[in-house]
Enzyme design. Sequence first.
Site, PDB file in Angstrom:
ATOM      1  N   THR A  68      -5.903  -7.227  22.686  1.00 37.91           N
ATOM      2  CA  THR A  68      -5.608  -6.948  21.268  1.00 37.91           C
ATOM      3  C   THR A  68      -5.596  -8.198  20.404  1.00 37.91           C
ATOM      4  O   THR A  68      -5.637  -8.093  19.177  1.00 37.91           O
ATOM      5  CB  THR A  68      -4.217  -6.305  21.133  1.00 37.91           C
ATOM      6  OG1 THR A  68      -3.245  -7.233  21.663  1.00 37.91           O
ATOM      7  CG2 THR A  68      -4.133  -4.981  21.873  1.00 37.91           C
ATOM      8  N   HIS A 134      -1.478 -24.241  -1.927  1.00 37.08           N
ATOM      9  CA  HIS A 134      -1.399 -23.662  -0.580  1.00 37.08           C
ATOM     10  C   HIS A 134      -0.732 -24.612   0.400  1.00 37.08           C
ATOM     11  O   HIS A 134      -0.128 -24.171   1.371  1.00 37.08           O
ATOM     12  CB  HIS A 134      -2.787 -23.255  -0.096  1.00 37.08           C
ATOM     13  CG  HIS A 134      -3.446 -22.269  -0.997  1.00 37.08           C
ATOM     14  ND1 HIS A 134      -2.937 -21.012  -1.201  1.00 37.08           N
ATOM     15  CD2 HIS A 134      -4.542 -22.370  -1.795  1.00 37.08           C
ATOM     16  CE1 HIS A 134      -3.701 -20.365  -2.070  1.00 37.08           C
ATOM     17  NE2 HIS A 134      -4.676 -21.171  -2.446  1.00 37.08           N
ATOM     18  N   ARG A 137       2.934 -24.007   0.343  1.00 37.63           N
ATOM     19  CA  ARG A 137       3.274 -22.736   1.006  1.00 37.63           C
ATOM     20  C   ARG A 137       3.131 -22.848   2.522  1.00 37.63           C
ATOM     21  O   ARG A 137       3.962 -22.303   3.263  1.00 37.63           O
ATOM     22  CB  ARG A 137       2.379 -21.616   0.453  1.00 37.63           C
ATOM     23  CG  ARG A 137       2.650 -21.353  -1.015  1.00 37.63           C
ATOM     24  CD  ARG A 137       1.569 -20.519  -1.661  1.00 37.63           C
ATOM     25  NE  ARG A 137       1.818 -20.381  -3.095  1.00 37.63           N
ATOM     26  CZ  ARG A 137       0.924 -19.933  -3.961  1.00 37.63           C
ATOM     27  NH1 ARG A 137      -0.279 -19.570  -3.552  1.00 37.63           N
ATOM     28  NH2 ARG A 137       1.232 -19.842  -5.242  1.00 37.63           N
TER      29      ARG A 137
HETATM   30  C1  RB5 Z   1      -4.005  -7.044  29.174  1.00 36.39           C
HETATM   31  O1  RB5 Z   1      -4.042  -5.761  29.700  1.00 36.39           O
HETATM   32  C2  RB5 Z   1      -3.491  -7.003  27.716  1.00 36.39           C
HETATM   33  O2  RB5 Z   1      -2.140  -6.667  27.702  1.00 36.39           O
HETATM   34  C3  RB5 Z   1      -3.719  -8.324  27.027  1.00 36.39           C
HETATM   35  O3  RB5 Z   1      -5.074  -8.650  27.092  1.00 36.39           O
HETATM   36  C4  RB5 Z   1      -3.374  -8.403  25.543  1.00 36.39           C
HETATM   37  O4  RB5 Z   1      -3.895  -7.328  24.856  1.00 36.39           O
HETATM   38  C5  RB5 Z   1      -1.968  -8.684  25.209  1.00 36.39           C
HETATM   39  O5  RB5 Z   1      -1.595  -8.845  24.040  1.00 36.39           O
END
Ligand code: RB5
Length: 147
Positions: A68, A134, A137
């Site tokens: 993510t 900036h 900030r």
């Molecule tokens: C791995 O499964 C996942 O948790 C990692 O890649 C990440 O997304 C964590 O923030």
Amino acid sequence: MAKTLIVGSDHAGLDLKRELSGVAAEFGYEVVDIGTHSTDSTDYPDYAHQVASAVARGEGLGLLVCGTGVGMSMAANRHPGVRAALCGDVFSASMTRQHNDANVLCIGSRVVGGGLAAEILKAFLNANFEGGRHERRVNKIDPSNEG
Ligand code: RB5
């Protein structure tokens, strides 16, 4: 002086990190890959801390890729002097350099496709900090600079 991009990922970000390393190299960056180098399950903070430490020492900009991008950004932002930005769009990637002086880009490999991720990285690398108002900030981001 050669521009350096220090890159790191966990297993989930491995393939995208490799793709993006090629993009950075085409942009004239020397790419330093601190790992992971395999698809074996691993822990994203281990790589976030290594990249963030190198960026805090002034060795270059950073790129962190996990599933993510969230965990990487959380860990990297624990390091004083590191401003890690999780970006899923091109506009934010450019603006976070211009206005936030971001020095680490985080991307989620399970969130954005390779084509968009490449454009996000290019926007990040092409943009420069604007300074001026900036700067004030950005200095306020670290609570120890307040008061
Ligand atoms: C791995 O499964 C996942 O948790 C990692 O890649 C990440 O997304 C964590 O923030």
